[in-house]
Scaffold this motif. Structure first.
Motif, PDB file in Angstrom:
ATOM      1  N   LEU A   1       0.822  -1.206   0.000  1.00 14.45           N
ATOM      2  CA  LEU A   1       0.000   0.000   0.000  1.00 14.45           C
ATOM      3  C   LEU A   1       0.853   1.250   0.000  1.00 14.45           C
ATOM      4  O   LEU A   1       0.630   2.186  -0.770  1.00 14.45           O
ATOM      5  CB  LEU A   1      -0.904   0.005   1.250  1.00 14.45           C
ATOM      6  N   ALA A   2       1.852   1.256   0.857  1.00 13.86           N
ATOM      7  CA  ALA A   2       2.713   2.430   0.971  1.00 13.86           C
ATOM      8  C   ALA A   2       3.460   2.676  -0.335  1.00 13.86           C
ATOM      9  O   ALA A   2       3.615   3.812  -0.776  1.00 13.86           O
ATOM     10  CB  ALA A   2       3.688   2.252   2.131  1.00 13.86           C
TER      11      ALA A   2
ATOM     12  N   LEU B   1       2.480   1.857  -3.332  1.00 13.69           N
ATOM     13  CA  LEU B   1       1.527   2.405  -4.298  1.00 13.69           C
ATOM     14  C   LEU B   1       1.243   3.869  -3.999  1.00 13.69           C
ATOM     15  O   LEU B   1       0.996   4.667  -4.899  1.00 13.69           O
ATOM     16  CB  LEU B   1       0.218   1.605  -4.250  1.00 13.69           C
ATOM     17  N   GLY B   2       1.278   4.211  -2.700  1.00 11.43           N
ATOM     18  CA  GLY B   2       0.965   5.580  -2.329  1.00 11.43           C
ATOM     19  C   GLY B   2       2.109   6.553  -2.539  1.00 11.43           C
ATOM     20  O   GLY B   2       1.913   7.760  -2.505  1.00 11.43           O
ATOM     21  N   THR B   3       3.313   6.053  -2.729  1.00  7.21           N
ATOM     22  CA  THR B   3       4.443   6.972  -2.833  1.00  7.21           C
ATOM     23  C   THR B   3       5.115   6.971  -4.196  1.00  7.21           C
ATOM     24  O   THR B   3       6.109   7.631  -4.406  1.00  7.21           O
ATOM     25  CB  THR B   3       5.523   6.642  -1.784  1.00  7.21           C
TER      26      THR B   3
ATOM     27  N   ARG C   1       3.165   9.228  -8.858  1.00  9.59           N
ATOM     28  CA  ARG C   1       2.232  10.338  -8.785  1.00  9.59           C
ATOM     29  C   ARG C   1       3.066  11.595  -8.639  1.00  9.59           C
ATOM     30  O   ARG C   1       4.256  11.520  -8.363  1.00  9.59           O
ATOM     31  CB  ARG C   1       1.248  10.166  -7.624  1.00  9.59           C
ATOM     32  N   ALA C   2       2.416  12.747  -8.839  1.00 12.19           N
ATOM     33  CA  ALA C   2       3.166  14.004  -8.718  1.00 12.19           C
ATOM     34  C   ALA C   2       3.787  14.082  -7.337  1.00 12.19           C
ATOM     35  O   ALA C   2       3.186  13.702  -6.350  1.00 12.19           O
ATOM     36  CB  ALA C   2       2.216  15.172  -8.949  1.00 12.19           C
TER      37      ALA C   2
ATOM     38  N   TYR D   1       4.628  15.159  -3.859  1.00 13.79           N
ATOM     39  CA  TYR D   1       3.906  16.042  -2.951  1.00 13.79           C
ATOM     40  C   TYR D   1       4.712  16.229  -1.682  1.00 13.79           C
ATOM     41  O   TYR D   1       5.555  15.421  -1.315  1.00 13.79           O
ATOM     42  CB  TYR D   1       2.513  15.493  -2.630  1.00 13.79           C
TER      43      TYR D   1
ATOM     44  N   GLY E   1       5.813  16.111   1.940  1.00 10.62           N
ATOM     45  CA  GLY E   1       5.544  15.052   2.891  1.00 10.62           C
ATOM     46  C   GLY E   1       5.938  13.692   2.354  1.00 10.62           C
ATOM     47  O   GLY E   1       6.007  12.728   3.098  1.00 10.62           O
TER      48      GLY E   1
ATOM     49  N   PHE F   1       9.020  12.801   3.950  1.00  6.44           N
ATOM     50  CA  PHE F   1       8.749  12.420   5.334  1.00  6.44           C
ATOM     51  C   PHE F   1       8.298  10.961   5.394  1.00  6.44           C
ATOM     52  O   PHE F   1       8.799  10.174   6.204  1.00  6.44           O
ATOM     53  CB  PHE F   1       7.681  13.332   5.923  1.00  6.44           C
ATOM     54  N   ILE F   2       7.369  10.590   4.527  1.00  3.29           N
ATOM     55  CA  ILE F   2       6.872   9.207   4.517  1.00  3.29           C
ATOM     56  C   ILE F   2       8.016   8.249   4.222  1.00  3.29           C
ATOM     57  O   ILE F   2       8.179   7.217   4.875  1.00  3.29           O
ATOM     58  CB  ILE F   2       5.756   9.030   3.455  1.00  3.29           C
TER      59      ILE F   2
ATOM     60  N   MET G   1      10.170   7.876   7.220  1.00  5.22           N
ATOM     61  CA  MET G   1       9.514   7.062   8.237  1.00  5.22           C
ATOM     62  C   MET G   1       9.595   5.576   7.901  1.00  5.22           C
ATOM     63  O   MET G   1       9.866   4.746   8.755  1.00  5.22           O
ATOM     64  CB  MET G   1       8.029   7.459   8.348  1.00  5.22           C
ATOM     65  N   ILE G   2       9.344   5.273   6.630  1.00  3.70           N
ATOM     66  CA  ILE G   2       9.343   3.864   6.235  1.00  3.70           C
ATOM     67  C   ILE G   2      10.728   3.255   6.398  1.00  3.70           C
ATOM     68  O   ILE G   2      10.866   2.104   6.780  1.00  3.70           O
ATOM     69  CB  ILE G   2       8.850   3.722   4.779  1.00  3.70           C
TER      70      ILE G   2
ATOM     71  N   GLY H   1      -2.369   9.214  -1.990  1.00  5.45           N
ATOM     72  CA  GLY H   1      -1.029   8.799  -1.608  1.00  5.45           C
ATOM     73  C   GLY H   1      -0.903   8.704  -0.098  1.00  5.45           C
ATOM     74  O   GLY H   1      -0.398   7.719   0.441  1.00  5.45           O
ATOM     75  N   TRP H   2      -1.385   9.737   0.584  1.00  3.65           N
ATOM     76  CA  TRP H   2      -1.313   9.720   2.040  1.00  3.65           C
ATOM     77  C   TRP H   2      -2.140   8.590   2.627  1.00  3.65           C
ATOM     78  O   TRP H   2      -1.733   7.896   3.543  1.00  3.65           O
ATOM     79  CB  TRP H   2      -1.809  11.055   2.598  1.00  3.65           C
TER      80      TRP H   2
ATOM     81  N   MET I   1      -2.987   5.744   1.379  1.00  2.00           N
ATOM     82  CA  MET I   1      -2.412   4.411   1.207  1.00  2.00           C
ATOM     83  C   MET I   1      -1.190   4.202   2.082  1.00  2.00           C
ATOM     84  O   MET I   1      -0.875   3.079   2.473  1.00  2.00           O
ATOM     85  CB  MET I   1      -2.053   4.187  -0.269  1.00  2.00           C
ATOM     86  N   SER I   2      -0.501   5.283   2.386  1.00  4.59           N
ATOM     87  CA  SER I   2       0.692   5.120   3.212  1.00  4.59           C
ATOM     88  C   SER I   2       0.345   5.071   4.687  1.00  4.59           C
ATOM     89  O   SER I   2       1.168   4.671   5.516  1.00  4.59           O
ATOM     90  CB  SER I   2       1.658   6.275   2.965  1.00  4.59           C
TER      91      SER I   2
ATOM     92  N   LEU J   1       2.415   3.859   8.108  1.00  4.86           N
ATOM     93  CA  LEU J   1       2.891   4.916   8.994  1.00  4.86           C
ATOM     94  C   LEU J   1       2.409   4.700  10.417  1.00  4.86           C
ATOM     95  O   LEU J   1       3.139   4.906  11.382  1.00  4.86           O
ATOM     96  CB  LEU J   1       2.413   6.276   8.492  1.00  4.86           C
TER      97      LEU J   1
ATOM     98  N   LEU K   1       4.343   1.924  12.039  1.00  7.52           N
ATOM     99  CA  LEU K   1       5.703   2.346  12.327  1.00  7.52           C
ATOM    100  C   LEU K   1       5.744   3.323  13.487  1.00  7.52           C
ATOM    101  O   LEU K   1       6.654   3.294  14.308  1.00  7.52           O
ATOM    102  CB  LEU K   1       6.337   2.969  11.084  1.00  7.52           C
TER     103      LEU K   1
END
Lengths: 268, 303, 355
Positions: free
Chosen positions: A88-89, A91-93, A96-97, A99, A101, A104-105, A108-109, B17-18, B20-21, B25, B28
């Motif tokens: 999921l993470a 796919l979320g990062t 895509r454009a 952004y 944060g 930051f993500i 964190m990961i 995006g947020w 899904m992450s 997060l 963690l």
């Protein structure tokens, strides 16, 4: 008659020799360990013939059985959880454009990779000790969640790499052929992503299986994993059953790594 | 200026995006990052009688790192034991980093300059020790260098020595163990950087009269510097916080910071001190990482 | 070997692989390159021209044969001991050094004193007009600028021979033309022997003192651009350089007889039987039908090129000929498809070539 000497552009003096010495030095101790796990005798220094007795001894040991069970349960659960979260993470990062944060993500990961394990172990000890006092729960849950957390980066990296290497036009083509976003994901993205996900799961599994420090700090009695059991055996005289267990772990790692390499071979 | 419709799309994509992450997060934060804050809090508390803490504010956790209060003559002295341990940890970590680089760079270079077909094989060979259990690898080295281990037995049998060489329970043993255990961590990032190195630059160097040593010093090393720094960080950080290796090879006498911390949560029964030590370790490591990031971004602005 | 020969290759062979499956990138190549000349190795991809260049530079060693520089055998010398410098196709500029540092590199490796290095570097920067960029990192330069830096870097140590491996292939058309003039000027100014590799025959013809045409590992012909063009040694050279007509014919006394019956005078022919006549399109002249010594033909196609028109003609026996006609002042060539015309070849221009 002319000599046929070649000027090899990429040769550097002494480098190949050093490399070969390194490879030998890296494998010699491991191979010695494996070989002596089949030693009939007690002492690792003298060979008394081939025998599987230490494997038998290890297998008959109830503690070893329990430890193996714990290891596998925790590793399996942690691998499933961390891979799902990491997918999921990922796919979320990606794709895509950019952004705010996102860095930051990403930080964190990858945080577990940037903090020494002992510090994380201490932190988790404090937290689980407090929660244990509060709730009285002493099951495998703490270990599973802790392992899941630090396995996330190991699962994340290969999945993200695979995602970034994917050809976007495939999904565009699917959309052009009337697929909904969910169908695109299920029928196009996921199948192509699968090798990356499997790679991530395997890496997470191996990482959890191999963990020593964090498990050692937060386990409750009866929750030994194979590595912590072996660590405990240190204090007494080193019985060769530890060699047998080590060889077993090595075999599992080797198997999974080979699978990983085969799945992720660059296709022609 | 993007149209409102475009902006809405980008906003939606960012939101997704947020979303899904988020699960990752959350986990963690609860199980990795968050607990670090608790460590900081505990470092300012007082130790309980049987371990754990008493919720009374105290700076003893921090002062005990460097100073001890001698209860007999009521003086404050330097905690020699702790300082020795810190010094040993930093010293051994630095030496390990240097040694792994000296030996690891040729290895990475070797792998990267194999023909493409063979390269995957060599890469596989160097990856296996990387993923082998840390404990197993430390055991393996222990089997070799112990007094009754393979090395000593062989040397005794050959008559080279009359008594076993005392290798374990020395700083040398720790060094050998850590170099052995962390070498793949140096080789892999080095390989990644060397793999991207344009070998035609070597031809240019030789065409312009450089010797092999000059090409190494003036062309290869400067360009592969990011990989060198990455590998150094990947070795230095875990070395500093090493726990398993010094425990097995040092036998409780040659402690490193990791063992010192472990002690506070075991026999030492001083959780605040253990917490303070952990935070100190974290600070040193974070400083090293920041230095790395600065080196990388400085390299980038130079074009 | 005469004193004005710079590079000589004697019976050079370069083979890859072993045994029956071995591929010969260079198959018994011998050539002499004179001091101070602009020599071009020309040929299609895979003909061996770059391989020969790399053997001269020292990045590869031949399977057999000898390479000499000013009479000395350099066949097995490592590249850093040969007073020969290379301009690479990819430029191979050091990304971690500035423009000035790149140019100074060779001199520093040779151990020249710092003052001399600086003086020479400044001179080179002026020579290629890059003084303003001397402090820039090379990744910030455009393709043309990188090319000039690569050139300056290779010239700085004052080599005896400069090797250029298709240095202009990455540049756009206009820049290429400019650089061709630049290179020629530099070569004349410095007097250094240039060995230039290219697959572009127009480039070879316009820049070189002499050209070596290569194909499939063999040197087909060495000569001045004029010689190569007007007197190609074989069919390959004739078809690779410029455009050529090939007409089937039979050897007769004094010349050849074409399929349409016309006899073309060709001096010095021996042998007999079937052969091929070659004639350049600009040597085909149109005439009034029925004139003495002409062949009848029919116009099949006309292609307008601005400066000239290609006229495709068909002879009575079906053989095709292309004539290049300069556009007259009126702009119209005055021909139509299907028109019956007569053509003749300029006397002495036609050749009979081996394969």
């Amino acid at each position: 008659m002319a000599e046929k000497r070649r000027f090899a552009v990429t040769d550097l003096p002494g480098f190949s020799t050093t490399a070969m010495v390194v490879f030998v030095a890296l494998y010699a101790p491991i191979l010695t360990l494996v070989v002596y796990s089949f030693n009939k005798g007690l002492s690792p220094a003298d060979w008394q013939g081939f025998s599987l007795q230490w494997y038998a001894v290890a297998w008959q040991n109830d503690q070893v059985k329990l430890a193996t069970l714990n290891s596998l349960q925790i590793a399996l659960a942690a691998a499933v959880i961390s891979t799902a979260l990491a997918t999921l993470a990922a796919l979320g990062t990606t794709r895509r454009a950019e952004y705010r944060g996102q860095t930051f993500i990403y930080a964190m990961i990858n945080q577990p990779l940037m903090v020494p394990e002992i510090v994380t172990a201490v932190a988790l000890l404090l937290v689980t000790a407090a929660i244990k006092k509060l709730t009285g729960y002493t099951g495998l849950g703490y270990l599973i969640m802790s392992h899941a957390a630090f396995c996330i980066p190991f699962a994340y990296l290969p999945i993200r790499a695979r995602l970034e290497g994917m050809d976007l036009t495939l999904e565009v083509a699917a959309a052009d052929l009337y697929a909904s976003p969910f169908q695109v994901f299920r029928r196009v993205t996921l199948p192509i992503l699968l090798p990356g996900i499997m790679a991530g799961a395997m890496l997470a599994f191996v990482t959890s299986l191999d963990d020593v420090v964090i498990t050692e700090f937060i386990k409750s009695p009866g929750q030994d994993t194979l590595p912590t059991y072996m660590l405990g055996q240190l204090r007494r005289d080193m019985k060769p059953d530890v060699n047998a267990i080590s060889t077993g772990l090595l075999a599992v790692t080797l198997l999974l790594l080979s699978l990983l390499f085969l799945i992720n071979r660059p296709k022609k | 200026m993007p149209s409102p419709a475009e902006q809405a799309l980008v906003a939606k994509s960012t939101r997704n995006g947020w979303l899904m992450s988020m699960p990752a997060l959350v986990v963690l934060t609860l199980c990795a990052v968050g607990p670090l804050a608790i460590v900081l809090v505990y470092s300012f508390l007082s130790p309980g009688d049987f371990g754990n803490v008493v919720w009374t504010f105290s700076l003893d956790g921090w002062t005990s790192i460097l100073f001890t209060h001698d209860i007999f003559d009521d003086t404050i002295k330097f905690a020699d034991g702790n300082l020795t341990i810190f010094w040993r940890s930093i010293k051994l970590s630095l030496i390990t980093t240097i040694l792994t680089f000296v030996v690891g760079f040729p290895t990475a270079w070797f792998i990267a300059t194999r023909p493409p077909a063979a390269r995957a094989g060599w890469l596989f060979l160097i990856t296996i020790p990387f993923w082998t259990n840390l404990l197993v690898r430390t055991f393996a080295i222990n089997q070799i260098i112990r007094n009754e281990g393979v090395l000593n037995t062989a040397l005794l049998a050959m008559g080279v020595i009359t008594q076993p060489i005392q290798l374990v329970y020395t700083d040398t043993a720790l060094l050998i163990g850590m170099v052995y255990v962390y070498l793949p961590l140096m080789v892999l990032p080095l390989f990644a950087t060397i793999d991207r190195f344009d070998m035609r630059l070597l031809e240019a160097g030789y065409d312009l009269y450089a010797t092999r040593v000059q090409v190494l010093r003036r062309v290869i090393l400067p360009i592969t510097r990011p990989g060198i720094v990455a590998g150094s960080i990947l070795v230095f950080v875990p070395c500093l916080g090493a726990y398993v290796t010094p425990r097995i090879l040092g036998g409780g006498k040659n402690m490193m910071v990791g063992n010192l911390i472990d002690l506070q949560f075991g026999q030492g029964r001083n959780w605040p001190l253990g917490s303070a030590l952990s935070i100190t370790l974290l600070i040193i490591v974070t400083a090293a990482l920041l230095a790395y990031v600065r080196t990388i971004s400085r390299g980038r602005t130079h074009g | 070997m005469s004193a004005d020969i710079s590079i000589e290759a004697r019976n050079v062979v370069k083979a890859f692989g072993a045994g029956a499956a071995a591929v010969r990138a260079l198959d018994d190549v011998s050539v002499e390159i004179r001091k101070g000349e602009f020599f071009t190795l020309l040929g299609p991809s895979g003909c061996g021209k770059t391989t020969l260049l790399r053997l001269i530079a020292g990045f590869e060693m031949p399977s057999d044969g000898t390479i000499l520089l000013d009479g000395a055998d350099i066949t097995y010398l490592p590249p850093n001991q040969r007073p020969v410098n290379t301009v690479f196709q990819s430029y191979a500029l050091f990304p971690h050094l500035t423009v000035a540092q790149n140019i100074a590199f060779g001199l520093q490796m040779l151990g020249k004193p710092a003052a001399e290095v600086k003086a020479r570097t400044d001179k080179m920067l002026a020579l290629v007009q890059m003084e303003a960029m001397s402090g820039r990192k090379t990744s910030q330069l455009s393709g043309g600028q990188q090319q000039r830096v690569a050139l300056a870097r290779a010239l700085a140590p004052q080599p005896k021979v400069l090797l250029l491996d298709e240095p202009l292939s990455a540049l756009d058309y206009k820049l290429r033309k400019e650089m061709q003039i630049e290179l020629k000027r530099l070569q004349l100014e410095t007097g250094i022997t240039f060995v230039f590799v290219t697959h572009d025959q127009e480039e070879a013809l316009t820049m070189s003192d002499r050209v070596g045409v290569m194909s499939a590992g063999k040197l087909q012909q060495v000569g001045t651009p004029r010689e190569i063009y007007t007197r190609p040694a074989n069919r390959f050279v004739a078809s690779f350089i410029g455009e050529t007509n090939f007409l089937p014919a039979r050897v007769v006394s004094g010349g050849v007889k074409l399929g349409c019956g016309a006899v073309i005078e060709v001096a010095g022919l021996t042998g007999s039987g079937a052969t091929t006549l070659t004639i350049r399109p600009e040597q085909v002249r149109l005439a009034e039908t029925g004139e003495e010594g002409t062949m009848a033909a029919v116009v099949t196609n006309l292609v307008y090129f601005g400066t000239d028109t290609h006229c495709y003609l068909s002879l009575p026996d079906g053989a095709e000929v292309m004539a290049r006609l300069q556009s007259p002042s009126s702009g119209e060539v005055g021909l139509q498809k299907g028109q019956a015309v007569a053509l003749r070849f300029v006397p002495g221009a036609a050749q009979v070539l081996e394969d």
